[in-house]
Scaffold this active site. Sequence first.
Site, PDB file in Angstrom:
ATOM      1  N   LYS A  98       0.854  -1.183   0.000  1.00 13.05           N
ATOM      2  CA  LYS A  98       0.000   0.000   0.000  1.00 13.05           C
ATOM      3  C   LYS A  98       0.896   1.241   0.000  1.00 13.05           C
ATOM      4  CE  LYS A  98      -4.405   0.923   2.302  1.00 13.05           C
ATOM      5  NZ  LYS A  98      -5.134   0.770   3.566  1.00 13.05           N
TER       6      LYS A  98
HETATM    7  O1  G3P Z   1      -9.269   1.742   4.162  1.00 14.78           O
HETATM    8  C1  G3P Z   1      -9.068   3.026   4.665  1.00 14.78           C
HETATM    9  C2  G3P Z   1      -9.807   3.128   5.922  1.00 14.78           C
HETATM   10  O2  G3P Z   1      -9.176   2.406   6.905  1.00 14.78           O
HETATM   11  C3  G3P Z   1     -10.106   4.476   6.379  1.00 14.78           C
HETATM   12  O3  G3P Z   1     -11.286   4.346   7.067  1.00 14.78           O
HETATM   13  O4  G3P Z   1     -12.995   4.976   8.641  1.00 14.78           O
HETATM   14  O5  G3P Z   1     -10.583   5.624   9.044  1.00 14.78           O
HETATM   15  O6  G3P Z   1     -11.916   6.732   7.267  1.00 14.78           O
HETATM   16  P1  G3P Z   1     -11.720   5.494   8.073  1.00 14.78           P
END
Ligand code: G3P
Length: 218
Positions: free
Chosen positions: A87
């Site tokens: 990533k």
């Molecule tokens: O895959 C990316 C993700 O982990 C971000 O999610 O909920 O932290 O915006 P969030």
Amino acid sequence: MKFFIDTANLDDIREAYELGVLDGVTTNPSLMAKEGITGADNIKAHYKAICNIVDDNVSAEVISTDFDGMIKEAHELVKIDDKIVVKIPMIKDGVKAIKHLTDEGIRTNCTLVFSAGQAILAAKAGASYVSPFIGRLDDVSTDGMELISQICNIYDNYGYETEVLAASIRHVMHLIQCAEIGADVVTCPLNVITGLLKHPLTDIGLEKFLADYNKGNS
Ligand code: G3P
């Protein structure tokens, strides 16, 4: 549409895998920290533990922000297991690193994507996956789902092979709308995957079927 789980929690990964619908896992440094996994060696060991549960597609994020550092880290990460996808953040050196790693045959997931322009660059560099963050756009009053739609259209126009991996999914409707648009992959927490199961009419219907069966057999 592929289902990835967005977590570093081994119990959640096992539960989703045992449901039989899991195609991969995405992690990031914040998700690792949430599980209390710190230090390069522990993080690598945790990636290996994740790879031991699932069949393929374990996204492992680099920490470096310069080209040489990202390439070095990527080479270390792919040594952990063949299932690792590296990533890489959407920054200038990240685009160069994606191109370089793609030429070496290493799979990449371009993360922290918030615009169609960024997604075009990721595809041109040859990323295996592009990760637009829906929820974080919604958080700042911008339609995250509109971005998924835009990227899918652009990739279709040119036949880009990069798969659209809709990330930062916060609830079941995000997932369903991604499916309607045609995103290749969704990555979400366990509660969103299991949330798909829920419907009160299913529960009421099952209760009645079982009650009627028991009446006939008592
Ligand atoms: O895959 C990316 C993700 O982990 C971000 O999610 O909920 O932290 O915006 P969030």
